[in-house]
Scaffold this motif. Structure first.
Motif, PDB file in Angstrom:
ATOM      1  N   THR A 216     -10.558   3.907  -4.484  1.00 46.35           N
ATOM      2  CA  THR A 216     -10.362   2.664  -5.227  1.00 46.35           C
ATOM      3  C   THR A 216     -10.397   1.499  -4.248  1.00 46.35           C
ATOM      4  O   THR A 216     -10.298   1.669  -3.049  1.00 46.35           O
ATOM      5  CB  THR A 216      -8.989   2.667  -5.929  1.00 46.35           C
ATOM      6  OG1 THR A 216      -7.964   2.705  -4.938  1.00 46.35           O
ATOM      7  CG2 THR A 216      -8.842   3.844  -6.861  1.00 46.35           C
TER       8      THR A 216
ATOM      9  N   LYS B 260       6.312  -5.425 -17.801  1.00 42.59           N
ATOM     10  CA  LYS B 260       5.495  -4.830 -18.862  1.00 42.59           C
ATOM     11  C   LYS B 260       5.633  -3.314 -18.907  1.00 42.59           C
ATOM     12  O   LYS B 260       5.320  -2.695 -19.916  1.00 42.59           O
ATOM     13  CB  LYS B 260       4.015  -5.164 -18.654  1.00 42.59           C
ATOM     14  CG  LYS B 260       3.687  -6.614 -18.850  1.00 42.59           C
ATOM     15  CD  LYS B 260       2.214  -6.833 -18.587  1.00 42.59           C
ATOM     16  CE  LYS B 260       1.818  -8.253 -18.878  1.00 42.59           C
ATOM     17  NZ  LYS B 260       0.367  -8.423 -18.824  1.00 42.59           N
TER      18      LYS B 260
ATOM     19  N   SER C 105      -3.521   7.288 -11.699  1.00 49.46           N
ATOM     20  CA  SER C 105      -3.196   6.835 -13.055  1.00 49.46           C
ATOM     21  C   SER C 105      -2.328   5.590 -13.022  1.00 49.46           C
ATOM     22  O   SER C 105      -2.547   4.640 -13.775  1.00 49.46           O
ATOM     23  CB  SER C 105      -2.473   7.934 -13.840  1.00 49.46           C
ATOM     24  OG  SER C 105      -3.326   9.009 -14.092  1.00 49.46           O
TER      25      SER C 105
ATOM     26  N   TRP D 157      -2.139   3.413 -10.550  1.00 52.52           N
ATOM     27  CA  TRP D 157      -2.971   2.329 -10.035  1.00 52.52           C
ATOM     28  C   TRP D 157      -3.786   1.705 -11.167  1.00 52.52           C
ATOM     29  O   TRP D 157      -3.838   0.483 -11.317  1.00 52.52           O
ATOM     30  CB  TRP D 157      -3.884   2.860  -8.934  1.00 52.52           C
ATOM     31  CG  TRP D 157      -4.748   1.823  -8.304  1.00 52.52           C
ATOM     32  CD1 TRP D 157      -6.043   1.525  -8.609  1.00 52.52           C
ATOM     33  CD2 TRP D 157      -4.384   0.926  -7.242  1.00 52.52           C
ATOM     34  NE1 TRP D 157      -6.507   0.508  -7.811  1.00 52.52           N
ATOM     35  CE2 TRP D 157      -5.508   0.123  -6.967  1.00 52.52           C
ATOM     36  CE3 TRP D 157      -3.220   0.735  -6.504  1.00 52.52           C
ATOM     37  CZ2 TRP D 157      -5.510  -0.853  -5.985  1.00 52.52           C
ATOM     38  CZ3 TRP D 157      -3.220  -0.245  -5.521  1.00 52.52           C
ATOM     39  CH2 TRP D 157      -4.341  -1.023  -5.267  1.00 52.52           C
ATOM     40  N   ASP D 158      -4.427   2.553 -11.976  1.00 57.06           N
ATOM     41  CA  ASP D 158      -5.233   2.051 -13.094  1.00 57.06           C
ATOM     42  C   ASP D 158      -4.371   1.310 -14.109  1.00 57.06           C
ATOM     43  O   ASP D 158      -4.771   0.259 -14.626  1.00 57.06           O
ATOM     44  CB  ASP D 158      -5.986   3.203 -13.773  1.00 57.06           C
ATOM     45  CG  ASP D 158      -7.090   3.775 -12.899  1.00 57.06           C
ATOM     46  OD1 ASP D 158      -7.533   3.091 -11.945  1.00 57.06           O
ATOM     47  OD2 ASP D 158      -7.514   4.924 -13.161  1.00 57.06           O
ATOM     48  N   GLU D 159      -3.198   1.842 -14.391  1.00 54.79           N
ATOM     49  CA  GLU D 159      -2.292   1.188 -15.335  1.00 54.79           C
ATOM     50  C   GLU D 159      -1.834  -0.170 -14.793  1.00 54.79           C
ATOM     51  O   GLU D 159      -1.792  -1.159 -15.528  1.00 54.79           O
ATOM     52  CB  GLU D 159      -1.085   2.089 -15.609  1.00 54.79           C
ATOM     53  CG  GLU D 159      -0.270   1.640 -16.785  1.00 54.79           C
ATOM     54  CD  GLU D 159       0.683   2.707 -17.287  1.00 54.79           C
ATOM     55  OE1 GLU D 159       1.678   2.317 -17.914  1.00 54.79           O
ATOM     56  OE2 GLU D 159       0.439   3.912 -17.061  1.00 54.79           O
TER      57      GLU D 159
ATOM     58  N   LYS E  28      -3.468  -2.089 -12.664  1.00 53.65           N
ATOM     59  CA  LYS E  28      -4.617  -3.006 -12.721  1.00 53.65           C
ATOM     60  C   LYS E  28      -4.778  -3.573 -14.129  1.00 53.65           C
ATOM     61  O   LYS E  28      -5.011  -4.766 -14.301  1.00 53.65           O
ATOM     62  CB  LYS E  28      -5.903  -2.297 -12.297  1.00 53.65           C
ATOM     63  CG  LYS E  28      -6.037  -2.127 -10.820  1.00 53.65           C
ATOM     64  CD  LYS E  28      -7.418  -1.711 -10.346  1.00 53.65           C
ATOM     65  CE  LYS E  28      -8.207  -0.874 -11.311  1.00 53.65           C
ATOM     66  NZ  LYS E  28      -9.475  -0.399 -10.769  1.00 53.65           N
ATOM     67  N   ASP E  29      -4.629  -2.711 -15.141  1.00 53.41           N
ATOM     68  CA  ASP E  29      -4.737  -3.179 -16.524  1.00 53.41           C
ATOM     69  C   ASP E  29      -3.619  -4.159 -16.858  1.00 53.41           C
ATOM     70  O   ASP E  29      -3.855  -5.180 -17.504  1.00 53.41           O
ATOM     71  CB  ASP E  29      -4.698  -1.999 -17.498  1.00 53.41           C
ATOM     72  CG  ASP E  29      -5.959  -1.132 -17.419  1.00 53.41           C
ATOM     73  OD1 ASP E  29      -6.971  -1.589 -16.836  1.00 53.41           O
ATOM     74  OD2 ASP E  29      -5.917  -0.001 -17.944  1.00 53.41           O
ATOM     75  N   MET E  30      -2.387  -3.847 -16.424  1.00 56.60           N
ATOM     76  CA  MET E  30      -1.267  -4.755 -16.691  1.00 56.60           C
ATOM     77  C   MET E  30      -1.451  -6.062 -15.942  1.00 56.60           C
ATOM     78  O   MET E  30      -1.086  -7.123 -16.438  1.00 56.60           O
ATOM     79  CB  MET E  30       0.063  -4.083 -16.305  1.00 56.60           C
ATOM     80  CG  MET E  30       0.420  -2.932 -17.210  1.00 56.60           C
ATOM     81  SD  MET E  30       2.010  -2.063 -16.921  1.00 56.60           S
ATOM     82  CE  MET E  30       2.487  -2.391 -15.287  1.00 56.60           C
TER      83      MET E  30
ATOM     84  N   ALA F  62      -4.152  -7.620 -15.350  1.00 58.10           N
ATOM     85  CA  ALA F  62      -5.160  -8.466 -15.978  1.00 58.10           C
ATOM     86  C   ALA F  62      -4.518  -9.488 -16.912  1.00 58.10           C
ATOM     87  O   ALA F  62      -5.048 -10.586 -17.076  1.00 58.10           O
ATOM     88  CB  ALA F  62      -6.154  -7.593 -16.751  1.00 58.10           C
ATOM     89  N   GLY F  63      -3.359  -9.172 -17.473  1.00 62.67           N
ATOM     90  CA  GLY F  63      -2.694 -10.107 -18.370  1.00 62.67           C
ATOM     91  C   GLY F  63      -1.406 -10.682 -17.811  1.00 62.67           C
ATOM     92  O   GLY F  63      -0.677 -11.350 -18.516  1.00 62.67           O
TER      93      GLY F  63
END
Length: 177
Positions: A14, A116, A163, A165-167, A169-171, A173-174
């Motif tokens: 990543t 979050k 997993s 890390w991906d979560e 990154k998604d959090m 974004a907002g």
């Protein structure tokens, strides 16, 4: 000759850093992580860590009479043996370096991002610098430690690191704000 297993940092595939307005996610070095269990106090543990060559490591409470000792430097077998011998009869030391991964989160929106995913009250008046707590982010168990005003470190089991890390990154974004 058969191929020997090679160590590959779990987040090596990543981007090591994700930055945006107010957020920085960072895959921290896979240095060392020791789990210490027993009847030693943090001050005494810190003294023994210094003697064993782990002076730059941080101590984080991981439960009743349990601490994680985390640092960026690779674990030396001599240092581990010295620490284990010094704590013999007082505490047990278990190397978790290959089983856990650390992720850094910093920036003015770091608390918003983490709020979050966890119910831990991250207000600086409640969760002060050098505080730590075992918690969940989504379905993933992590230890969260406050390392600065707007900086945190998450320690997660190696098999869940990608997993998480991906979560994150998604959090993120907002989370900018």
């Amino acid at each position: 000759m058969p191929d020997l297993p090679q160590h590959r940092p779990v987040l090596a595939g990543t981007a090591h850093n994700v930055t945006g307005p107010g957020i920085r996610l960072e895959a921290l070095p896979e240095g060392h992580l020791l789990h210490v269990l027993g009847g030693t106090e943090p001050a005494a543990l810190a003294a023994e860590l210094t003697k064993a060559g782990f002076a730059e490591s941080s101590i984080r409470q991981a439960g009743f009479r349990q601490w994680f000792v985390a640092g960026d430097a690779p674990l030396s077998s001599a240092g581990l043996e010295t620490l284990t011998a010094a704590l013999a009869g007082k505490a047990f030391v278990m190397d978790q370096s290959h089983g856990r991964v650390r992720i850094g989160i910093s920036g003015r929106s770091a608390r918003l991002l983490l709020s979050k995913g966890t119910a831990v009250d991250l207000d600086p008046a409640v969760f002060q610098e050098n505080s730590s707590a075992m918690t969940m982010i989504g379905h993933i168990s992590v230890q969260i430690a406050r390392t600065g005003d707007d900086s945190f470190e998450l320690t997660v089991l190696r098999s869940f690191a990608e997993s998480l890390w991906d979560e994150l990154k998604d959090m993120a974004a907002g989370a900018e704000g």
